[in-house]
Scaffold this motif. Structure first.
Motif, PDB file in Angstrom:
ATOM      1  N   PHE A   1       1.336  -1.349  -0.330  1.00 42.03           N
ATOM      2  CA  PHE A   1      -0.381  -0.009   0.038  1.00 42.03           C
ATOM      3  C   PHE A   1       0.966   0.995   0.242  1.00 42.03           C
ATOM      4  CE2 PHE A   1      -2.200  -3.352   1.616  1.00 42.03           C
ATOM      5  CZ  PHE A   1      -3.844  -2.824   0.865  1.00 42.03           C
ATOM      6  N   ARG A   2       1.273   2.034  -0.697  1.00 45.98           N
ATOM      7  CA  ARG A   2       1.542   3.428  -1.080  1.00 45.98           C
ATOM      8  C   ARG A   2       0.665   4.713  -0.387  1.00 45.98           C
ATOM      9  NH1 ARG A   2       3.607   5.340  -5.392  1.00 45.98           N
ATOM     10  NH2 ARG A   2       1.850   4.778  -6.970  1.00 45.98           N
ATOM     11  N   LEU A   3       1.037   5.315   0.732  1.00 43.19           N
ATOM     12  CA  LEU A   3       0.588   6.260   0.993  1.00 43.19           C
ATOM     13  C   LEU A   3       1.185   7.751   0.487  1.00 43.19           C
ATOM     14  CD1 LEU A   3      -0.350   8.422   3.223  1.00 43.19           C
ATOM     15  CD2 LEU A   3       1.801   8.198   4.124  1.00 43.19           C
ATOM     16  N   ARG A   4       2.036   8.280   0.073  1.00 40.73           N
ATOM     17  CA  ARG A   4       2.507   9.047  -0.303  1.00 40.73           C
ATOM     18  C   ARG A   4       1.745   9.605  -2.073  1.00 40.73           C
ATOM     19  NH1 ARG A   4       8.447  12.193  -1.473  1.00 40.73           N
ATOM     20  NH2 ARG A   4       7.372  14.351  -2.213  1.00 40.73           N
ATOM     21  N   PRO A   5       1.087  10.865  -2.337  1.00 43.57           N
ATOM     22  CA  PRO A   5       0.690  11.384  -3.814  1.00 43.57           C
ATOM     23  C   PRO A   5       1.513  10.509  -4.588  1.00 43.57           C
ATOM     24  CG  PRO A   5       0.417  13.604  -2.337  1.00 43.57           C
ATOM     25  CD  PRO A   5       1.130  11.690  -1.782  1.00 43.57           C
ATOM     26  N   SER A   6       0.889   9.632  -5.575  1.00 44.14           N
ATOM     27  CA  SER A   6       1.649   9.166  -7.198  1.00 44.14           C
ATOM     28  C   SER A   6       2.359  10.264  -7.858  1.00 44.14           C
ATOM     29  CB  SER A   6       1.286   8.215  -7.021  1.00 44.14           C
ATOM     30  OG  SER A   6       0.013   8.791  -7.971  1.00 44.14           O
ATOM     31  N   THR A   7       3.052   9.432  -8.354  1.00 45.27           N
ATOM     32  CA  THR A   7       3.494  10.760  -9.646  1.00 45.27           C
ATOM     33  C   THR A   7       2.657  10.752 -10.648  1.00 45.27           C
ATOM     34  OG1 THR A   7       5.640   8.982  -9.788  1.00 45.27           O
ATOM     35  CG2 THR A   7       4.820  10.298 -11.846  1.00 45.27           C
ATOM     36  N   TYR A   8       1.534   9.723 -10.677  1.00 47.06           N
ATOM     37  CA  TYR A   8       0.460   9.660 -11.252  1.00 47.06           C
ATOM     38  C   TYR A   8      -0.546  11.670 -10.777  1.00 47.06           C
ATOM     39  CZ  TYR A   8      -4.011   9.419 -14.413  1.00 47.06           C
ATOM     40  OH  TYR A   8      -5.279   9.844 -14.795  1.00 47.06           O
ATOM     41  N   MET A   9      -0.930  11.581  -9.914  1.00 47.19           N
ATOM     42  CA  MET A   9      -1.717  12.128  -8.959  1.00 47.19           C
ATOM     43  C   MET A   9      -0.867  13.411  -9.211  1.00 47.19           C
ATOM     44  SD  MET A   9      -2.450   9.524  -5.788  1.00 47.19           S
ATOM     45  CE  MET A   9      -3.060  10.710  -4.777  1.00 47.19           C
ATOM     46  N   GLN A  10       0.706  13.836  -9.032  1.00 45.04           N
ATOM     47  CA  GLN A  10       1.016  15.457  -8.542  1.00 45.04           C
ATOM     48  C   GLN A  10       0.885  15.669 -10.054  1.00 45.04           C
ATOM     49  OE1 GLN A  10       3.551  16.250  -5.503  1.00 45.04           O
ATOM     50  NE2 GLN A  10       3.832  14.110  -4.880  1.00 45.04           N
ATOM     51  N   SER A  11       1.124  14.970 -11.163  1.00 43.76           N
ATOM     52  CA  SER A  11       1.249  15.134 -12.320  1.00 43.76           C
ATOM     53  C   SER A  11       0.420  15.762 -13.056  1.00 43.76           C
ATOM     54  CB  SER A  11       1.989  13.985 -13.480  1.00 43.76           C
ATOM     55  OG  SER A  11       3.512  13.465 -12.797  1.00 43.76           O
ATOM     56  N   ALA A  12      -0.938  14.983 -12.861  1.00 40.66           N
ATOM     57  CA  ALA A  12      -1.912  15.109 -12.941  1.00 40.66           C
ATOM     58  C   ALA A  12      -2.513  16.468 -12.385  1.00 40.66           C
ATOM     59  CB  ALA A  12      -3.262  13.737 -12.331  1.00 40.66           C
ATOM     60  N   MET A  13      -2.672  17.393 -11.731  1.00 40.33           N
ATOM     61  CA  MET A  13      -2.614  18.296 -10.810  1.00 40.33           C
ATOM     62  C   MET A  13      -2.227  19.021 -11.597  1.00 40.33           C
ATOM     63  SD  MET A  13      -1.844  17.108  -6.823  1.00 40.33           S
ATOM     64  CE  MET A  13      -2.483  15.629  -5.990  1.00 40.33           C
ATOM     65  N   LEU A  14      -0.702  19.543 -12.063  1.00 42.60           N
ATOM     66  CA  LEU A  14       0.094  19.817 -13.048  1.00 42.60           C
ATOM     67  C   LEU A  14      -0.239  20.047 -14.252  1.00 42.60           C
ATOM     68  CD1 LEU A  14       3.938  19.123 -11.448  1.00 42.60           C
ATOM     69  CD2 LEU A  14       1.872  20.932 -10.847  1.00 42.60           C
ATOM     70  N   ALA A  15      -0.981  19.368 -14.713  1.00 39.35           N
ATOM     71  CA  ALA A  15      -1.275  19.287 -16.156  1.00 39.35           C
ATOM     72  C   ALA A  15      -2.564  19.759 -16.406  1.00 39.35           C
ATOM     73  CB  ALA A  15      -1.558  17.272 -16.636  1.00 39.35           C
ATOM     74  N   ARG A  16      -3.779  19.274 -14.584  1.00 41.39           N
ATOM     75  CA  ARG A  16      -5.004  20.497 -15.124  1.00 41.39           C
ATOM     76  C   ARG A  16      -4.899  21.290 -15.283  1.00 41.39           C
ATOM     77  NH1 ARG A  16      -9.429  17.691 -11.377  1.00 41.39           N
ATOM     78  NH2 ARG A  16      -9.163  15.465 -11.758  1.00 41.39           N
ATOM     79  N   GLU A  17      -3.070  22.379 -14.516  1.00 47.87           N
ATOM     80  CA  GLU A  17      -2.944  24.186 -14.471  1.00 47.87           C
ATOM     81  C   GLU A  17      -2.223  24.258 -15.633  1.00 47.87           C
ATOM     82  OE1 GLU A  17      -4.206  25.470 -11.960  1.00 47.87           O
ATOM     83  OE2 GLU A  17      -4.856  24.317 -11.324  1.00 47.87           O
ATOM     84  N   ALA A  18      -1.522  23.421 -16.952  1.00 50.33           N
ATOM     85  CA  ALA A  18      -0.909  23.034 -17.780  1.00 50.33           C
ATOM     86  C   ALA A  18      -1.937  23.872 -18.919  1.00 50.33           C
ATOM     87  CB  ALA A  18       0.297  22.336 -18.147  1.00 50.33           C
ATOM     88  N   ALA A  19      -3.363  23.032 -18.972  1.00 51.45           N
ATOM     89  CA  ALA A  19      -4.146  23.102 -19.822  1.00 51.45           C
ATOM     90  C   ALA A  19      -4.851  24.310 -19.517  1.00 51.45           C
ATOM     91  CB  ALA A  19      -5.247  21.842 -19.482  1.00 51.45           C
TER      92      ALA A  19
END
Length: 399
Positions: free
Chosen positions: A140-158
């Motif tokens: 099980f993984r705690l920290r927000p994943s690579t995908y999650m944080q990249s998606a956060m930035l992609a939404r702003e980039a869009a």
């Protein structure tokens, strides 16, 4: 004192049988991390879990037992980490494994957990493979994943009126996952974007001059940056000197975390959109109490790693409480949809892929009083940046 959910811990065998391996009044947790390889993040992380352990033990422990974390340094090498895991299980008789920072080390312990049927709470590694393509019943993984944080930035980039992008990322699992996720999400949101240049420096061996020249020659309108630590500092400095960032939008993974932003001081970039941790400005009650307790104990402000370490121990306490046991299979079952309150808000471990919904803060960098800080930030709940259960089924092996 923070309100902490308390439970109890005993000991287990790798096969899952509950035994009396540990002393009657002590519960052993095995923790593995790259303390000497990346101290800027892992030392605050250690302090975070130390604070949580002290608070829990001072409040009566977990099911009346004291927590004892047996921490080991893997030196940044997967082989070392696996040997340490074996020693912790066999000789120290810990009830579960936690920790790791680098993705390749986290993946090595993920496989160890599967082969040895040991619960592994991956605190920090960001590789998407840990919960998707190489996910398993016991990890099980705690920290927000690579995908999650990249998606956060992609939404702003869009939202930006630009279409030509370049990327720069360290050439290993984390960097590759980040670039792939950013491209995928941004193209979904804005199909006309183009990626016209990629730079893949070796981890902690960046040739900043050559990298900056290559990016400048491509003439992108925007840059997605995934470098961190010493590589980030070199990239920022060289890029600023050569004017790479002038008139260009930059979105940057992790750069707003104090571990990486603080060392830049007045050289911190202006106007980058970043994921990070604006710890000085978060006013939620539980977070304020956590920061005060951390300062009282260590005489300094917490870092992002501190929060991850703290939430790791909260996870362990809550899963044992929910399971009512340290039997491995009972704990694994209890981890599915496990939820608890934390200084970063509610955290839930999804049953579908074993990823927690711990989020991150997204904002812009600026310099104030000679120090880089985040401004115009908001908290991005991790649950809003994860694929649905049906999509997960297509990416993840059956447990």
């Amino acid at each position: 004192m923070l309100a902490i959910i308390l439970g109890g811990i005993a000991c287990f065998s790798p096969a899952g049988a509950e035994t009396a391996r540990a002393a009657d009044d002590v519960i052993k947790i095995g923790e593995i991390n790259s303390y000497t390889r990346l101290p800027a993040f892992t030392e605050p992380y250690r302090k975070g879990w130390q604070l949580a352990v002290e608070q829990i033990n001072n409040s009566g422990g977990v099911l009346g037992k004291k927590l004892e974390v047996i921490a080991r340094d893997d030196g940044g090498k997967p082989g070392n980490a696996v040997k340490i895991a074996e020693e912790l299980i066999t000789n120290e008789q810990v009830v579960l494994l936690a920790g790791t920072f680098f993705s390749h080390i986290g993946l090595a312990i993920t496989d160890f957990a599967k082969q040895n049927k040991v619960l592994f709470i991956a605190s920090e590694p960001l590789s998407d493979a840990m919960v998707w393509s190489k996910g398993n019943k016991y990890t099980f993984r705690l920290r927000p994943s690579t995908y999650m944080q990249s998606a956060m930035l992609a939404r702003e980039a869009a939202k930006m009126p630009i279409v030509k992008w370049a990327t720069i990322a360290p050439n290993y699992a984390y960097g590759k996952d980040a670039v792939n996720a950013f491209k995928t999400v941004l193209k979904e949101l804005k199909p006309d974007v183009e990626f016209i240049e990629e730079q893949w420096p070796a981890l902690f061996k960046i040739d900043a001059g050559a990298t900056v020249r290559a990016l400048e020659a491509a003439k992108p309108e925007g840059i997605f940056n995934v470098t961190f630590g010493g590589d980030l500092a070199k990239f920022v400095r060289e890029g600023s000197i050569r004017g790479l960032f002038d008139g260009r939008s930059v979105v940057s993974l992790l750069t707003g975390e104090p571990e990486y932003l603080d060392p830049l001081k007045a050289e911190a970039p202006e106007g980058w959109i970043v994921t990070g941790y604006p710890r000085d400005f978060i006013k939620e009650k539980m977070h304020v109490e956590y920061v005060k307790a951390y300062q009282d104990m260590f005489g300094e402000l917490p870092q992002t790693g501190s929060l991850v370490g703290y939430n790791t121990i909260l996870t362990i306490a809550e899963v044992i409480r929910k399971a009512g046991s340290t039997d491995t299979e009972k704990m694994v079952a209890a981890m599915k949809n496990l939820s608890f309150d934390s200084p970063s808000g509610e955290v839930v471990y999804r049953a579908s892929d074993h990823q927690s919904t711990m989020g991150a803060w997204v904002g812009k960098t600026t310099v104030r009083d000679g120090q880089g800080i985040m401004v115009d930030w908001f908290y991005a709940d991790g649950a809003d940046y994860l694929p649905g259960d049906e999509a997960v089924k297509a990416m993840r092996p059956a447990d």
